[in-house]
Scaffold this motif. Structure first.
Motif, PDB file in Angstrom:
ATOM      1  N   ILE A   1       0.853  -1.292   0.056  1.00  0.00           N
ATOM      2  CA  ILE A   1       0.059   0.097   0.008  1.00  0.00           C
ATOM      3  C   ILE A   1       0.771   1.295  -0.002  1.00  0.00           C
ATOM      4  O   ILE A   1       0.392   2.282   0.058  1.00  0.00           O
ATOM      5  CB  ILE A   1      -1.148  -0.057   1.163  1.00  0.00           C
ATOM      6  CG1 ILE A   1      -0.216  -0.284   2.496  1.00  0.00           C
ATOM      7  CG2 ILE A   1      -2.235  -1.094   1.173  1.00  0.00           C
ATOM      8  CD1 ILE A   1      -1.137   0.097   3.627  1.00  0.00           C
ATOM      9  N   GLY A   2       2.136   1.140   0.084  1.00  0.00           N
ATOM     10  CA  GLY A   2       3.035   2.196   0.020  1.00  0.00           C
ATOM     11  C   GLY A   2       3.253   3.078   0.911  1.00  0.00           C
ATOM     12  O   GLY A   2       3.751   4.296   0.948  1.00  0.00           O
TER      13      GLY A   2
ATOM     14  N   PHE B   1       8.654   2.024  -5.147  1.00  0.00           N
ATOM     15  CA  PHE B   1       8.341   2.875  -6.083  1.00  0.00           C
ATOM     16  C   PHE B   1       6.868   2.615  -6.651  1.00  0.00           C
ATOM     17  O   PHE B   1       6.596   1.428  -6.501  1.00  0.00           O
ATOM     18  CB  PHE B   1       9.200   2.348  -7.274  1.00  0.00           C
ATOM     19  CG  PHE B   1      10.642   2.161  -7.083  1.00  0.00           C
ATOM     20  CD1 PHE B   1      11.554   3.251  -6.822  1.00  0.00           C
ATOM     21  CD2 PHE B   1      11.287   1.012  -6.914  1.00  0.00           C
ATOM     22  CE1 PHE B   1      12.869   3.279  -6.811  1.00  0.00           C
ATOM     23  CE2 PHE B   1      12.688   0.887  -6.713  1.00  0.00           C
ATOM     24  CZ  PHE B   1      13.593   1.972  -6.620  1.00  0.00           C
ATOM     25  N   ARG B   2       6.478   3.638  -7.181  1.00  0.00           N
ATOM     26  CA  ARG B   2       4.967   3.698  -7.754  1.00  0.00           C
ATOM     27  C   ARG B   2       5.334   3.130  -9.297  1.00  0.00           C
ATOM     28  O   ARG B   2       6.308   3.530 -10.036  1.00  0.00           O
ATOM     29  CB  ARG B   2       4.552   4.991  -7.801  1.00  0.00           C
ATOM     30  CG  ARG B   2       3.458   5.283  -8.910  1.00  0.00           C
ATOM     31  CD  ARG B   2       2.142   4.946  -8.133  1.00  0.00           C
ATOM     32  NE  ARG B   2       1.073   4.788  -9.240  1.00  0.00           N
ATOM     33  CZ  ARG B   2       0.488   5.791  -9.850  1.00  0.00           C
ATOM     34  NH1 ARG B   2       0.745   6.928  -9.482  1.00  0.00           N
ATOM     35  NH2 ARG B   2      -0.166   5.641 -11.010  1.00  0.00           N
TER      36      ARG B   2
ATOM     37  N   LYS C   1       5.272   2.743 -12.980  1.00  0.00           N
ATOM     38  CA  LYS C   1       4.886   3.413 -14.043  1.00  0.00           C
ATOM     39  C   LYS C   1       4.054   2.612 -15.077  1.00  0.00           C
ATOM     40  O   LYS C   1       3.988   1.615 -15.152  1.00  0.00           O
ATOM     41  CB  LYS C   1       6.073   3.890 -14.862  1.00  0.00           C
ATOM     42  CG  LYS C   1       6.952   5.070 -14.054  1.00  0.00           C
ATOM     43  CD  LYS C   1       7.745   5.881 -15.087  1.00  0.00           C
ATOM     44  CE  LYS C   1       8.437   6.866 -14.149  1.00  0.00           C
ATOM     45  NZ  LYS C   1       9.754   7.108 -14.743  1.00  0.00           N
TER      46      LYS C   1
ATOM     47  N   LYS D   1      -2.302   3.243 -14.805  1.00  0.00           N
ATOM     48  CA  LYS D   1      -3.127   4.608 -14.411  1.00  0.00           C
ATOM     49  C   LYS D   1      -4.404   4.356 -13.760  1.00  0.00           C
ATOM     50  O   LYS D   1      -4.776   4.813 -12.973  1.00  0.00           O
ATOM     51  CB  LYS D   1      -3.307   5.138 -15.869  1.00  0.00           C
ATOM     52  CG  LYS D   1      -2.184   5.613 -16.557  1.00  0.00           C
ATOM     53  CD  LYS D   1      -1.751   6.961 -15.853  1.00  0.00           C
ATOM     54  CE  LYS D   1      -0.645   7.252 -16.720  1.00  0.00           C
ATOM     55  NZ  LYS D   1       0.413   8.066 -15.959  1.00  0.00           N
TER      56      LYS D   1
ATOM     57  N   ILE E   1      -3.312   1.989  -8.533  1.00  0.00           N
ATOM     58  CA  ILE E   1      -1.815   2.234  -8.080  1.00  0.00           C
ATOM     59  C   ILE E   1      -1.279   0.882  -7.712  1.00  0.00           C
ATOM     60  O   ILE E   1      -1.582   0.224  -6.926  1.00  0.00           O
ATOM     61  CB  ILE E   1      -1.763   3.234  -6.774  1.00  0.00           C
ATOM     62  CG1 ILE E   1      -2.847   4.400  -7.081  1.00  0.00           C
ATOM     63  CG2 ILE E   1      -0.514   3.339  -6.574  1.00  0.00           C
ATOM     64  CD1 ILE E   1      -2.227   5.386  -7.993  1.00  0.00           C
TER      65      ILE E   1
ATOM     66  N   TYR F   1       2.814  -0.712  -6.473  1.00  0.00           N
ATOM     67  CA  TYR F   1       3.984  -0.282  -6.067  1.00  0.00           C
ATOM     68  C   TYR F   1       5.044  -1.381  -6.437  1.00  0.00           C
ATOM     69  O   TYR F   1       4.582  -2.746  -6.538  1.00  0.00           O
ATOM     70  CB  TYR F   1       3.811  -0.266  -4.452  1.00  0.00           C
ATOM     71  CG  TYR F   1       3.200   1.022  -4.050  1.00  0.00           C
ATOM     72  CD1 TYR F   1       3.591   2.553  -4.368  1.00  0.00           C
ATOM     73  CD2 TYR F   1       1.644   0.795  -3.745  1.00  0.00           C
ATOM     74  CE1 TYR F   1       2.827   3.302  -3.843  1.00  0.00           C
ATOM     75  CE2 TYR F   1       0.897   1.887  -3.499  1.00  0.00           C
ATOM     76  CZ  TYR F   1       1.393   3.155  -3.518  1.00  0.00           C
ATOM     77  OH  TYR F   1       0.574   4.162  -3.128  1.00  0.00           O
TER      78      TYR F   1
END
Ligand code: SF4
Lengths: 90, 288
Positions: free
Chosen positions: A14-15, A40-41, A43, A46, A49, A51
């Motif tokens: 969950i970052g 890191f998120r 890339k 979209k 989310i 990680y």
């Protein structure tokens, strides 16, 4: 036998960065710079989310049980070094 | 460590300049909404203040990065002359902390679409279109960018309404990235780790449910509400800057004092007790 920290269930992440802060505390500091764990998120994702967790092997010199325990979503597992080697041979 | 001096980065979009100032007389405002109110009050009283400057003040508090649930960033600004205190989740608070800053003030309006990239105390402006995703250092960055009409932090965390988005749009600011690379020594006192672990273990007192949603930096809950932002609320908690849902913990002045004390912040019990009234009065003055 050495222990190896793995982000086995990274899809649960969950970052929150509690793992990063735990590692840094064990290294005697507060901050993100020089951390053997980075979050890191991902890339390109979209809709949802996602990680990614980057682990530097130097983390295995630290108290990996404590790092595993601080994660609220149980992302980490700990494996024995020998099992890791066997997995590699297979 | 002392938290009585406050380091503030002022970013002028009108002429794309910036400067960092150390204020030794803002200490009693602690941080977050308290510090934001003091900065806004000072700017509006200054001779150079002009309507078009429309400052937006992003501020954090002494506990961000050090303690769990102290995971928000205060955003103070005026929208159609109405004072707004919003609180943003995500990872912005720790990036500001690890840039060694207490607040970032964005003011003025750019003539052309602009973005900027903060690395600790250095700002680089970009015009003519730049991929914000390519700026900053991975794992140490935070990004605010426009998605449709709204500005979101990390494509996910929003403020409670569109007022901040409207103001940022008016400023011609497309978004920004901040990377923090400073580290601080772990507080020497064993009491720090005791307090940290005690607070972390009180997760059941957080008045919101776990949902597996993206969480704010330093918060293990992962609640759905984090994406919506907050407005108003407990002045002490929002000066630290803690989450509204952690008010059972951060609304307790004795815990707050212990946390600040273990960081060697230099605040007394009286400072903490008198603080809510100090900030309430200042906010009321700003609302007039
Ligand atoms: S502690 Fe767990 S959930 Fe939090 S960032 Fe680390 S891996 Fe992800």
């Amino acid at each position: 036998m050495g222990k190896i920290l793995k982000a086995t269930f990274k899809k649960n992440c969950i970052g929150c960065e509690l793992c990063v802060f735990e590692v840094q505390r064990q290294l005697g500091k507060i901050g993100l710079e020089g951390s053997p764990i980075r979050v890191f998120r991902e890339k390109g994702e979209k809709e949802k989310i996602v990680y990614t967790i980057g682990i530097d092997p130097s983390v295995n010199k630290l108290d990996v049980e404590k790092i595993e325990g601080v994660c609220p979503t149980m992302v980490f597992t700990i494996e024995d070094e020998s099992k890791e080697a066997n997995d590699y041979i297979e | 460590m002392t938290t009585l001096n406050k380091k503030i980065l002022y970013i002028n979009l009108a002429n794309q300049t910036y400067e960092t100032k150390l204020h030794d007389n803002y200490g009693k405002y602690i941080g977050g909404v308290g510090l934001g109110a003091k900065i806004l009050n000072t700017i509006e009283k200054s001779e150079e203040a002009s309507v078009s400057s429309e400052p937006i003040i992003f501020s954090i508090g002494p506990l961000n990065g050090y303690f769990p649930y102290a995971s928000k960033t205060s955003v103070l600004f005026r929208h159609h002359n109405e004072l707004k205190d919003h609180y943003l989740g995500g990872n912005l608070s720790t990036r500001i902390k690890f840039s060694s800053l207490d607040a970032i003030v964005i003011y003025g309006r750019s003539k052309e679409p602009v973005t900027f990239d903060i690395l600790d105390e250095t700002v680089i402006f970009h015009t003519g279109g730049v991929d914000l995703g390519s700026l900053g250092l991975p794992g140490k960055r935070s990004q605010i960018s426009k998605k449709g009409e709204k500005y979101l932090l990390g494509d996910y965390f929003a403020t409670v309404d569109d007022s901040l988005s409207q103001l940022l749009t008016n400023k011609n600011l497309q978004g920004f990235v901040i990377t923090g690379t400073h580290t601080y020594d772990l507080p020497k006192s064993e009491r720090y780790l005791e307090l940290y672990n005690m607070m972390l273990s009180r997760i059941e007192e957080i008045s919101v449910r776990k949902s597996g949603s993206p969480s704010c930096s330093g918060c293990p809950v992962g609640c759905f509400e984090s994406s919506k932002g907050e407005e108003g609320g407990n002045l002490l908690a929002h000066s630290l800057v803690a989450c509204t849902f952690a008010q059972k913990i951060y609304g307790d002045t004795s815990i707050v004092f212990s946390c600040l004390d273990v960081l060697g912040s230099g605040y007394t019990h009286e400072d903490i007790e008198n603080f809510p009234k100090l900030v309430y009065d200042l906010l009321e003055e700003l609302k007039k």
